[in-house]
Design an enzyme around this catalytic site. Structure first.
Site, mmCIF file in Angstrom:
data_model
loop_
_atom_site.group_PDB
_atom_site.id
_atom_site.type_symbol
_atom_site.label_atom_id
_atom_site.label_comp_id
_atom_site.label_asym_id
_atom_site.label_seq_id
_atom_site.Cartn_x
_atom_site.Cartn_y
_atom_site.Cartn_z
ATOM 1 N N LYS A 195 0.853 -1.200 0.000
ATOM 2 C CA LYS A 195 0.000 0.000 0.000
ATOM 3 C C LYS A 195 0.881 1.240 0.000
ATOM 4 C CE LYS A 195 -1.924 2.711 3.015
ATOM 5 N NZ LYS A 195 -1.700 3.949 2.231
ATOM 6 N N GLU A 271 9.093 0.816 11.350
ATOM 7 C CA GLU A 271 10.156 1.814 11.224
ATOM 8 C C GLU A 271 9.464 3.167 11.319
ATOM 9 O OE1 GLU A 271 12.157 4.618 10.058
ATOM 10 O OE2 GLU A 271 12.422 3.725 8.074
ATOM 11 N N CYS A 305 13.222 10.260 8.053
ATOM 12 C CA CYS A 305 13.110 9.753 9.427
ATOM 13 C C CYS A 305 14.408 9.941 10.208
ATOM 14 C CB CYS A 305 12.682 8.301 9.406
ATOM 15 S SG CYS A 305 13.630 7.284 8.286
ATOM 16 N N GLU A 404 8.780 15.334 16.280
ATOM 17 C CA GLU A 404 9.251 15.160 14.915
ATOM 18 C C GLU A 404 8.454 16.112 14.024
ATOM 19 O OE1 GLU A 404 8.400 11.480 12.636
ATOM 20 O OE2 GLU A 404 10.508 11.570 12.091
HETATM 21 P P1 NAI Z 1 1.353 8.236 8.476
HETATM 22 O O1 NAI Z 1 2.038 7.401 9.488
HETATM 23 O O2 NAI Z 1 -0.060 8.629 8.704
HETATM 24 O O3 NAI Z 1 1.399 7.495 7.049
HETATM 25 C C1 NAI Z 1 2.260 6.454 6.696
HETATM 26 C C2 NAI Z 1 1.468 5.345 6.018
HETATM 27 O O4 NAI Z 1 0.526 4.794 6.929
HETATM 28 C C3 NAI Z 1 0.656 5.805 4.803
HETATM 29 O O5 NAI Z 1 0.690 4.797 3.814
HETATM 30 C C4 NAI Z 1 -0.744 5.932 5.375
HETATM 31 O O6 NAI Z 1 -1.761 5.796 4.410
HETATM 32 C C5 NAI Z 1 -0.770 4.781 6.348
HETATM 33 N N1 NAI Z 1 -1.771 4.884 7.418
HETATM 34 C C6 NAI Z 1 -2.266 6.008 7.995
HETATM 35 N N2 NAI Z 1 -3.163 5.698 8.946
HETATM 36 C C7 NAI Z 1 -3.239 4.347 8.983
HETATM 37 C C8 NAI Z 1 -4.002 3.416 9.770
HETATM 38 N N3 NAI Z 1 -4.850 3.821 10.705
HETATM 39 N N4 NAI Z 1 -3.809 2.097 9.545
HETATM 40 C C9 NAI Z 1 -2.947 1.662 8.619
HETATM 41 N N5 NAI Z 1 -2.220 2.501 7.836
HETATM 42 C C10 NAI Z 1 -2.362 3.822 8.012
HETATM 43 O O7 NAI Z 1 2.229 9.528 8.249
HETATM 44 P P2 NAI Z 1 1.781 10.926 7.590
HETATM 45 O O8 NAI Z 1 0.428 11.339 8.048
HETATM 46 O O9 NAI Z 1 1.993 10.814 6.141
HETATM 47 O O10 NAI Z 1 2.838 11.899 8.245
HETATM 48 C C11 NAI Z 1 2.664 12.332 9.579
HETATM 49 C C12 NAI Z 1 3.968 12.320 10.327
HETATM 50 O O11 NAI Z 1 4.484 10.999 10.393
HETATM 51 C C13 NAI Z 1 5.083 13.104 9.662
HETATM 52 O O12 NAI Z 1 4.996 14.441 9.947
HETATM 53 C C14 NAI Z 1 6.281 12.450 10.278
HETATM 54 O O13 NAI Z 1 6.494 12.966 11.559
HETATM 55 C C15 NAI Z 1 5.892 10.994 10.401
HETATM 56 N N6 NAI Z 1 6.384 10.196 9.261
HETATM 57 C C16 NAI Z 1 7.512 9.446 9.433
HETATM 58 C C17 NAI Z 1 8.031 8.741 8.363
HETATM 59 C C18 NAI Z 1 9.258 7.923 8.479
HETATM 60 O O14 NAI Z 1 9.959 7.767 7.503
HETATM 61 N N7 NAI Z 1 9.533 7.324 9.610
HETATM 62 C C19 NAI Z 1 7.431 8.815 7.036
HETATM 63 C C20 NAI Z 1 6.214 9.579 6.980
HETATM 64 C C21 NAI Z 1 5.747 10.255 8.062
#
Ligand code: NAI
Ligand code: MG
Length: 501
Positions: A195, A271, A305, A404
């Protein structure tokens, strides 16, 4: 597609053809299908805010169909292939990605916003390096023989695949994250449902065509675009998925563990986020350290990250570092990713931009000093641009220091002694990465051992390699992707007892 406004650059024919003609549907069983509900969502170009494509949105019924396809493939053709033949398909896929790298890089820049140079020379070569490294393990996944206390028993272990794996990935390195999941999952003999993030689904869809061309049997790789709700959540709670590999926020990581606990106890690897400390001692090559500190945050507009967002400088070098960093950062060009001159691209969405600017305002109000930057870049029109921003601070409880931000924002502070440094560096819920700059080799290693982080860079920052294990301490998650450890993450051990009486 007449509504599509593209940047004033000549795109590769492959990019245009994909954007204009390719169905942006669900990829299940090597076929392109509309969502059963007929629902779609929009993905935008962060440099302009324009809609790039309408993409099918996978719902629960589509997740069921993909799980069924992945299960059938796992039981059937995929598990019957010799490991070397699995590897051969993965190597073929790597060759195809290389052959399509120009179009893939352009799509990444359009959908994510990152500078084209970064996508083409950074992300893309790393994607195939990673895939080839992992594929090389396929026929080297060994068990062991175990010397038990019973003389008439021969005991050995097998390392077997888990079954159907779901990969839920973020938007910051869309194709690379896809391959971080696909590479080890398939190498170990699992099948995959991927996904992509709703902000950046395009390269995963392009990849699906290459998967088909590389000769993977139907159902081995399935791609289901859609947002967290409903698509991600449907995967996390599905009874037919054996493992979920997630990269993203700590908040969603927590939800995924909960969903796994309340469904079939699927294996989970996470991660998650970071707020990584990067330390400059006064005995360092200070100019190299300043450049390192600059790129540790701003190379991806802070959307990484491992970004070294908390910069600790020994007091004797503090003024020099703050001034040097200010001068360096002010030379960075903020622009759209196709521009001739660009160091920092847009951030991913309007919502992320507001969130980042909100943090900047909070930092100002709480009394942190703005060294440089400090707001939006208004003159770049409809895109989501934020100035590379550096704060100087003393109070470790400010939200710009604890949270973050995931944007181009760094926070720099002075420290006086070792115990203070270690306590402050570790004063975070996260533990993904850390950096240290010093010419004292003993001190460098002492820091590396004392800091709570999954990766530590000494006199450098941000390097990753397919052979080097990567993952978090504390709330940055668990499980190690890359290296031999990645194979362990996607297999389970079976112990076989053989009576020899
Ligand atoms: P997110 O954690 O919401 O999204 C990452 C993935 O999880 C996306 O594919 C999203 O569709 C999916 N997702 C969201 N809610 C879910 C749920 N309830 N169940 C299963 N999958 C779900 O991150 P978002 O909203 O894009 O960014 C928010 C914050 O997250 C950023 O500001 C940053 O701090 C952090 N982040 C960290 C990342 C990393 O590389 N460790 C990458 C992206 C975001
Ligand atoms: Mg997009």
């Amino acid at each position: 597609m007449s509504a599509l406004k593209l940047p004033d650059v000549k795109l590769q024919p492959g990019t245009l053809e994909f954007l204009e003609k390719h169905p942006k549907n669900l990829f299940i069983n090597n076929e392109w299908l509309a969502a059963q509900s007929g629902e779609t969502f929009e993905t935008r170009n962060p440099a302009s805010g324009d809609v790039l494509a309408e993409v099918a949105l996978a719902g629960e019924a589509d997740v069921d169909a993909a799980v069924a396809a992945a299960r059938t493939a796992f039981r059937g053709p995929w598990s019957q292939l010799a490991a070397a033949d699995r590897a051969a398909r993965l190597f073929k896929l790597a060759d195809l990605i290389d052959a399509h790298a120009d179009a893939l890089a352009e799509l990444e820049t359009l959908d994510n916003g990152k500078p084209l140079r970064v996508a083409r020379r950074g992300d893309l070569p790393y994607v195939t390096k990673h895939l080839r490294y992992q594929a090389g393990w396929a026929d080297k996944i060994e068990g062991s023989t175990v010397p038990v206390t019973y003389p008439d028993q021969f005991v050995y272990t097998r390392r077997e695949p888990l079954g159907v794996v779901a990969g839920i990935i973020p938007w910051n390195f869309p194709l690379l994250m896809a391959i971080w999941k696909l590479g080890p999952a398939l190498t170990a003999g699992n099948t995959l449902i991927l996904k992509p993030a709703e902000q950046t689904p395009l390269t995963a869809l392009y990849l699906a065509d290459l998967v088909k061309e590389a000769g993977f049997p139907p159902g081995v790789v399935n791609v289901l675009p859609g947002p967290g709700l409903p698509t991600g959540a449907a995967l996390a709670k599905h009874m037919g998925i054996d493992k979920l590999a997630f990269t993203g926020s700590t908040e969603v990581g927590r939800k995924i563990m909960e969903a796994a606990a309340n469904s079939n106890l699927k294996r989970v690897s996470l991660e998650l986020g970071g707020k990584s400390p990067n330390v400059i001692f006064a005995d360092a090559d200070v100019n190299a350290a300043i450049r390192g500190a600059q790129w540790a945050v701003f190379s991806t507009a802070g959307q990484e990250c491992v970004a070294g967002t908390r910069l600790f400088v020994e007091r004797a070098a503090y003024e020099q570092v703050v001034e040097g960093l200010k001068a360096q950062v002010e030379k960075m060009v903020v622009n759209h990713g196709f521009a001739e001159k660009v160091h920092v691209g847009p951030v991913i969405t309007e919502q992320q931009m507001s969130r980042i600017v909100g943090y900047i305002e909070e930092g100002k109000k709480a009394g942190a000093e703005v060294v440089t930057g400090g707001g939006r870049v208004e003159e770049l029109g409809g895109g989501y641009f934020v100035q590379p921003t550096v704060f100087a601070y003393q109070d470790d409880s400010l939200s710009i220091v604890t949270d973050e931000i995931f944007g181009p924002v760094a926070a720099v502070t002075a420290f006086d002694d070792w115990d203070e440094l270690i306590a402050r560096a570790n004063n975070t819920i996260y533990g993904l990465a850390a950096g240290v700059w010093t010419r004292d080799i003993g001190k460098a290693h002492r820091y590396a051992h004392a800091v709570q982080a999954g990766t530590v860079w000494i006199n450098g920052y941000g390097m990753i390699d397919p052979a080097a294990p990567f993952g978090g301490y504390k709330q940055s998650g668990f499980g190690r992707e890359m290296g031999k450890e990645a194979i362990e993450l996607y297999t389970q051990v079976k112990t076989v007892w053989v009576g020899m009486q």
